[in-house]
Motif scaffolding. Structure first.
Motif, PDB file in Angstrom:
ATOM      1  N   VAL A   1       0.566  -0.918  -0.102  1.00 28.26           N
ATOM      2  CA  VAL A   1      -0.155  -0.402  -0.082  1.00 28.26           C
ATOM      3  C   VAL A   1       0.572   0.968   0.065  1.00 28.26           C
ATOM      4  N   VAL A   2       0.304   2.705  -1.177  1.00 27.97           N
ATOM      5  CA  VAL A   2       1.204   3.304  -1.031  1.00 27.97           C
ATOM      6  C   VAL A   2       0.972   4.644  -0.575  1.00 27.97           C
ATOM      7  N   ARG A   3       0.231   4.823   0.572  1.00 27.88           N
ATOM      8  CA  ARG A   3       0.383   6.151   0.887  1.00 27.88           C
ATOM      9  C   ARG A   3       0.557   7.626   1.157  1.00 27.88           C
ATOM     10  N   ASP A   4       0.417   8.646   0.002  1.00 26.64           N
ATOM     11  CA  ASP A   4       0.140   9.623  -0.079  1.00 26.64           C
ATOM     12  C   ASP A   4      -0.556  10.892  -0.605  1.00 26.64           C
ATOM     13  N   HIS A   5      -0.459  12.432  -0.798  1.00 19.97           N
ATOM     14  CA  HIS A   5      -1.430  13.151  -1.140  1.00 19.97           C
ATOM     15  C   HIS A   5      -1.108  13.387  -2.955  1.00 19.97           C
ATOM     16  N   TRP A   6      -2.167  12.363  -3.339  1.00 19.66           N
ATOM     17  CA  TRP A   6      -1.843  12.126  -4.987  1.00 19.66           C
ATOM     18  C   TRP A   6      -2.102  13.694  -5.375  1.00 19.66           C
ATOM     19  N   LEU A   7      -2.211  14.154  -7.178  1.00 21.25           N
ATOM     20  CA  LEU A   7      -2.729  15.461  -7.586  1.00 21.25           C
ATOM     21  C   LEU A   7      -3.015  14.876  -8.209  1.00 21.25           C
ATOM     22  N   VAL A   8      -4.579  15.280  -8.717  1.00 22.92           N
ATOM     23  CA  VAL A   8      -5.019  14.161 -10.164  1.00 22.92           C
ATOM     24  C   VAL A   8      -5.180  15.435 -11.264  1.00 22.92           C
TER      25      VAL A   8
ATOM     26  N   ARG B   1     -20.414  -2.178 -24.797  1.00 26.92           N
ATOM     27  CA  ARG B   1     -20.585  -3.107 -23.672  1.00 26.92           C
ATOM     28  C   ARG B   1     -19.778  -2.292 -22.011  1.00 26.92           C
ATOM     29  N   LEU B   2     -18.980  -1.055 -22.084  1.00 27.03           N
ATOM     30  CA  LEU B   2     -18.687  -0.358 -21.241  1.00 27.03           C
ATOM     31  C   LEU B   2     -18.723   1.140 -21.345  1.00 27.03           C
ATOM     32  N   THR B   3     -18.144   2.013 -20.058  1.00 26.69           N
ATOM     33  CA  THR B   3     -17.761   2.661 -20.190  1.00 26.69           C
ATOM     34  C   THR B   3     -16.771   2.346 -18.968  1.00 26.69           C
ATOM     35  N   THR B   4     -15.253   3.657 -19.733  1.00 26.67           N
ATOM     36  CA  THR B   4     -13.879   3.360 -18.737  1.00 26.67           C
ATOM     37  C   THR B   4     -13.309   4.132 -18.561  1.00 26.67           C
ATOM     38  N   ARG B   5     -13.444   4.803 -16.962  1.00 26.73           N
ATOM     39  CA  ARG B   5     -13.137   5.983 -16.599  1.00 26.73           C
ATOM     40  C   ARG B   5     -10.855   6.111 -15.841  1.00 26.73           C
ATOM     41  N   ARG B   6     -10.400   7.007 -16.836  1.00 27.52           N
ATOM     42  CA  ARG B   6      -9.469   6.311 -16.493  1.00 27.52           C
ATOM     43  C   ARG B   6      -8.423   7.896 -16.049  1.00 27.52           C
ATOM     44  N   ILE B   7      -8.239   8.064 -14.555  1.00 29.44           N
ATOM     45  CA  ILE B   7      -8.150   8.770 -13.712  1.00 29.44           C
ATOM     46  C   ILE B   7      -6.466   8.938 -12.944  1.00 29.44           C
ATOM     47  N   TRP B   8      -5.401  10.367 -13.947  1.00 29.01           N
ATOM     48  CA  TRP B   8      -3.889   9.557 -13.324  1.00 29.01           C
ATOM     49  C   TRP B   8      -3.738  10.631 -11.903  1.00 29.01           C
ATOM     50  N   LEU B   9      -3.062  10.048 -11.847  1.00 30.69           N
ATOM     51  CA  LEU B   9      -2.643  10.888  -9.742  1.00 30.69           C
ATOM     52  C   LEU B   9      -1.068  10.544 -10.802  1.00 30.69           C
ATOM     53  N   HIS B  10      -0.722  12.719  -9.744  1.00 31.81           N
ATOM     54  CA  HIS B  10       0.620  12.112  -8.775  1.00 31.81           C
ATOM     55  C   HIS B  10       1.221  12.040  -7.353  1.00 31.81           C
ATOM     56  N   GLY B  11       1.626  11.660  -6.874  1.00 27.34           N
ATOM     57  CA  GLY B  11       1.700  11.176  -5.351  1.00 27.34           C
ATOM     58  C   GLY B  11       2.930  12.470  -5.435  1.00 27.34           C
TER      59      GLY B  11
ATOM     60  N   GLY C   1       6.360  10.757  -5.504  1.00 31.34           N
ATOM     61  CA  GLY C   1       6.847  11.009  -7.091  1.00 31.34           C
ATOM     62  C   GLY C   1       5.996   9.997  -8.200  1.00 31.34           C
ATOM     63  N   ARG C   2       5.605   8.753  -7.853  1.00 28.13           N
ATOM     64  CA  ARG C   2       4.741   7.979  -8.935  1.00 28.13           C
ATOM     65  C   ARG C   2       3.581   8.292  -9.196  1.00 28.13           C
ATOM     66  N   THR C   3       3.532   8.039 -10.811  1.00 29.92           N
ATOM     67  CA  THR C   3       2.436   8.404 -10.460  1.00 29.92           C
ATOM     68  C   THR C   3       1.269   7.227 -11.323  1.00 29.92           C
ATOM     69  N   ALA C   4       0.013   7.279 -10.713  1.00 28.42           N
ATOM     70  CA  ALA C   4      -0.733   5.839 -10.501  1.00 28.42           C
ATOM     71  C   ALA C   4      -1.949   6.311 -11.441  1.00 28.42           C
ATOM     72  N   LEU C   5      -2.563   5.214 -11.864  1.00 28.07           N
ATOM     73  CA  LEU C   5      -3.728   5.404 -12.351  1.00 28.07           C
ATOM     74  C   LEU C   5      -4.846   4.745 -12.223  1.00 28.07           C
ATOM     75  N   LEU C   6      -5.901   5.082 -11.732  1.00 28.29           N
ATOM     76  CA  LEU C   6      -7.114   4.072 -11.391  1.00 28.29           C
ATOM     77  C   LEU C   6      -8.407   4.155 -12.282  1.00 28.29           C
ATOM     78  N   LEU C   7      -8.711   3.070 -12.790  1.00 28.51           N
ATOM     79  CA  LEU C   7      -9.301   2.869 -13.761  1.00 28.51           C
ATOM     80  C   LEU C   7     -10.970   2.375 -13.040  1.00 28.51           C
ATOM     81  N   SER C   8     -12.320   2.971 -13.418  1.00 28.56           N
ATOM     82  CA  SER C   8     -14.000   2.945 -12.447  1.00 28.56           C
ATOM     83  C   SER C   8     -14.177   2.348 -14.400  1.00 28.56           C
ATOM     84  N   PHE C   9     -15.225   1.255 -13.931  1.00 28.52           N
ATOM     85  CA  PHE C   9     -16.240   0.920 -15.009  1.00 28.52           C
ATOM     86  C   PHE C   9     -17.242   1.928 -15.172  1.00 28.52           C
ATOM     87  N   GLY C  10     -18.096   0.854 -15.539  1.00 25.99           N
ATOM     88  CA  GLY C  10     -19.602   1.783 -15.896  1.00 25.99           C
ATOM     89  C   GLY C  10     -20.257   0.964 -17.195  1.00 25.99           C
TER      90      GLY C  10
END
Length: 494
Positions: free
Chosen positions: A262-269, A279-289, A293-302
């Motif tokens: 687990v990585v805990r940080d203050h993430w800039l959206v 069939r699906l809607t995919t949401r991509r959310i890019w975050l930066h710690g 200094g990590r870049t992370a991608l959250l995926l959400s589906f609908g």
């Protein structure tokens, strides 16, 4: 975030809109005219919006989620009423009611908010107690047999797809568009039956490329080669290194839970955008710690036609715990817990550390070694200027490299050298007469026609800017930018 904290900006609110139509409709409801009974407090905003019927719509937004509820029949999420209420609140048109400990929301709003608080408390209590956790399969032996049966089905599907590709190449790519899309869809359905949705998706992409415009046989050949490589990798997965084998499993459609620490940080959206298929809607959310200094991608589906529930305002900062997945280069992560909710940072959040065009392309090249099927890779370009070239818009380094011009790295085939011309003005972003060529990267075809391009050009005004986006074999897609005189203001481009 509290009332008590900093309100969102209108731009952050509009970034939550599921589409342009909702953005426009929400903008029309962002004034006090249609609203009554508004209030805010305890991280929530509520109000009654006059509609076409006799009864006004009841709208509540939990800005600590964010989460929304509205009595309107809209299937969009958030609906135009939630967007309008947030715009009104962002503009200071909603009065605060009480404080965190004394929020007097109306009963219809409090009922929904209380339910959210109760569920959050239950989740925290379960986590503190160790939670039910994941006890694993009730019968490990049965789970092993199921996994073996699925692997055998995928192997059979990969072998069948190899035969289909061989038949295609034997017949010649020039005639690949004659059978029509039906044959490709039939092959994709066979991959679904083989429980390999990743292979099915690649087959559908092949079908869409056939006859798709000038140069389509070349594009089809490239995708056929990548699909063949994935087939062979699956059939030889037992001989691959662990990380690459995990990537192959993910690419064919075998999902695995996140297993990283687990990585805990203050993430800039940094960015948020949706893509949809039938069939699906995919949401991509890019975050930066901020700290890691990590870049992370959250995926959400609908489901198709409805946007995913997870939505972050671009430019906000959230303290959260993320757990990365093993595949995807460690970029994709799962949201474990929101520690502190959204707020516009009191101290400007700087953009990710970046570099010139050559460094970005080299980073993409290194990522391709770990995942040859990678379409894009997140990078930050610093000191670049939007420039118009003969074949479209590109981002060029504001200054030539010290040893100009040189190799652009492992993915240097995407880059261009901007040649000097005597009649160019110094504020165009292109080199003046006698200057060494500068590296430049073309924008993707989609970015060339996106309104965000003009926002980027206006933000630059001929001066260097910092741009975050996705680089791939089709070029660069800008997602967010920062002006030199406002490095803490994230400007969304999608």
């Amino acid at each position: 975030m509290t009332e008590q904290g900093v309100r969102w900006t209108a731009e952050q609110v509009l970034a939550l809109a599921p589409d342009d139509a909702s953005r426009k409709a929400g903008g029309k409801l962002g004034s006090a005219g249609p609203w009554s009974g508004t209030g805010s407090g305890g991280g929530a905003v509520w109000g009654l919006c006059k509609g076409s019927g006799r009864t006004p719509y009841r709208t509540v937004v939990d800005v600590t989620g964010p989460a929304y509820t509205c009595s309107c029949p809209s299937r969009k999420f958030p609906c135009k009423h939630a967007l309008g209420l947030l715009l009104l609140w962002a503009d200071g048109g909603v009065d605060a009611v009480g404080g965190d400990e004394d929020v007097k929301a109306p009963d219809w709003a409090e009922e929904w908010l209380a339910g959210r608080r109760a569920r959050a408390e239950a989740a925290r209590a379960a986590a503190d107690a160790g939670g039910p956790g994941d006890p694993g399969p009730a019968d490990p032996e049965a789970a092993r047999r199921r996994a073996e049966r699925r692997a055998a089905r995928i192997t059979a599907g990969a072998q069948e797809l190899e035969q289909r590709l061989a038949d295609l190449l034997r017949g010649g790519l020039a005639s690949a568009d004659r059978p029509g899309y039906g044959l490709w869809e039939e092959t994709a359905a066979r991959m679904v039956d083989a429980q390999a949705p990743g292979l099915a998706g690649r087959v559908r992409e092949l079908g869409a490329l056939a006859g798709s415009g000038p140069g389509w046989p070349v594009r089809l050949l490239e995708e056929c080669a990548l699909t063949h490589l994935l087939d062979r990798a699956w059939l030889s997965a037992d001989r691959l290194p662990g990380p690459l084998a995990a990537t192959v499993r993910s690419r064919v459609g075998l999902t695995a839970p996140p297993e990283g620490p687990v990585v805990r940080d203050h993430w800039l959206v940094l960015a948020q955008y949706d893509s949809s298929d039938s069939r699906l809607t995919t949401r991509r959310i890019w975050l930066h710690g901020r700290s890691t200094g990590r870049t992370a991608l959250l995926l959400s589906f609908g489901p198709v036609g409805r946007s995913p529930q997870l939505a972050f305002p671009v430019g906000a900062v959230v303290e959260a715990e993320l757990r990365p997945y093993e595949a995807s280069g460690g970029l994709r992560a799962e949201l474990v817990e929101l520690v502190e909710q959204f707020a516009t940072p009191a101290v400007p959040a700087p953009p990710p550390v970046g570099g010139p065009v050559a460094a970005a392309l080299a980073a993409y090249g290194r990522a391709l070694r770990e995942d040859p099927w990678l379409d894009t890779w997140p990078v930050t370009l610093t000191d670049v200027v939007p420039a118009r070239a003969e074949d479209g818009w590109q981002l060029a380094d504001a200054r030539p490299p010290a040893d100009a011009p040189g190799s652009a790295g492992d993915a240097g085939h995407v880059a261009h050298a901007v040649a000097p011309h005597a009649d160019e003005r110094p504020d165009t972003g292109l080199p003046a007469a006698g200057e060494a060529p500068r590296e430049a990267i073309p924008l993707t075809r989609a970015a060339q026609n996106h309104p965000g391009l003009w926002r980027l050009v206006a933000l630059s005004g001929g001066a260097p800017v910092t741009v975050f986006g996705e680089v791939g074999h089709q070029g660069f897609r800008p997602l967010a930018a920062w002006a030199p005189d406002a490095p803490g203001e994230t400007v969304p481009l999608v």
